[in-house]
Design an enzyme around this catalytic site. Structure first.
Site, PDB file in Angstrom:
ATOM      1  CG  ASP A  18      -1.966  -1.124   1.202  1.00 20.04           C
ATOM      2  OD1 ASP A  18      -1.961  -1.919   0.249  1.00 20.04           O
ATOM      3  OD2 ASP A  18      -2.766  -1.224   2.161  1.00 20.04           O
ATOM      4  CE  LYS A 116      -4.021  -4.401   1.320  1.00 19.75           C
ATOM      5  NZ  LYS A 116      -4.722  -3.368   2.094  1.00 19.75           N
ATOM      6  CB  CYS A 161      -2.066  -2.931   5.324  1.00 19.88           C
ATOM      7  SG  CYS A 161      -3.780  -2.357   5.213  1.00 19.88           S
TER       8      CYS A 161
HETATM    9  C1  VGL Z   1      -4.529   0.685   5.864  1.00 20.39           C
HETATM   10  C2  VGL Z   1      -6.067   1.536   7.332  1.00 20.39           C
HETATM   11  C3  VGL Z   1      -7.062   1.423   6.365  1.00 20.39           C
HETATM   12  C4  VGL Z   1      -3.103   0.290   5.610  1.00 20.39           C
HETATM   13  C5  VGL Z   1      -5.501   0.554   4.893  1.00 20.39           C
HETATM   14  O1  VGL Z   1      -2.677   0.219   4.431  1.00 20.39           O
HETATM   15  O2  VGL Z   1      -2.385   0.038   6.609  1.00 20.39           O
HETATM   16  N1  VGL Z   1      -4.815   1.160   7.067  1.00 20.39           N
HETATM   17  N2  VGL Z   1      -6.771   0.931   5.158  1.00 20.39           N
END
Ligand code: VGL
Ligand code: ZN
Length: 207
Positions: A18, A116, A161
């Protein structure tokens, strides 16, 4: 071992979690210092023959958005059918600028981009399972079929994540190495320390 000395084997894979605009400065859910992982990740990725990227990829109105729950605010916790949901600002909406990878991320040889969090009624922190911890994303099967045995993790955020991906990967029998210089945390209420402890006790190598 210093990362400068890292020499991956052919059954090692770098899993980059991410590294998207919304998790970097100016983004909707900015991780403190988030973009500073980009140069480290670019350097690391150049050493790996095999790299997979993940991309948080939510539809508008996603359950994890505080805006989907009237009267609720970001960072509150809400009990839901599949357990507690931390509510977030709207982020990583499919096809938005915020959902795009950071523009300085340069990994042309990445072999797979796994999206995802695309189901409206369930969140998905981990790259391997959605937050019910039962619904697979397909990544574990992909990695096994391709013969990877050890996963090196980097990206955002360490305590969400990256943490969930590391724990699920251990649960699925992969060796896991967390590359700390290439991760940054959101750190809500001590969540970074808790994440590091949980990874340690699950047998993740913290490097
Ligand atoms: C994430 C919170 C919500 C992350 C993704 O990538 O850690 N954290 N969505
Ligand atoms: Zn998300």
């Amino acid at each position: 071992m210093l990362n400068a000395e890292l020499s991956p084997r052919d059954d090692d894979l770098l899993l980059v979690i991410d590294v998207q605009n919304d998790f970097c400065s100016g983004g909707a859910l900015a991780v403190p210092d988030g973009e500073s992982v980009v140069p480290s990740i670019n350097r690391l990725a150049a050493k790996f023959a095999h790299v997979v990227l993940t991309q948080d990829w939510h539809p508008p109105g996603h359950q994890s958005f505080a805006s989907s729950h009237p009267g609720r605010r970001p960072f509150e916790r809400l009990p839901l059918a599949d357990g507690e949901q931390t509510l977030w600002p709207d982020h990583c909406v499919q096809d938005s600028h915020g959902a795009a990878f950071h523009p300085a991320l340069r990994i042309p040889h990445a072999e797979l981009i796994l999206r995802k969090g695309y189901r409206r009624h369930i969140d998905s922190y981990s790259a391997l399972y959605e937050n019910d911890r039962r619904t697979p994303t397909g990544l574990a099967g992909y990695l096994r079929e391709r013969g990877f045995r050890r996963l090196f993790l980097a990206g955002l955020a360490t305590d969400y994540c990256v943490l969930y991906s590391a724990l699920d990967a251990r649960r699925q029998g992969f060796a896991v190495v967390l590359l700390q210089e290439a991760c940054r945390a959101i750190d809500l209420d001590g969540s970074l320390d808790a994440a590091l402890a949980a990874m340690r006790s699950a047998g993740v190598e913290l490097r």
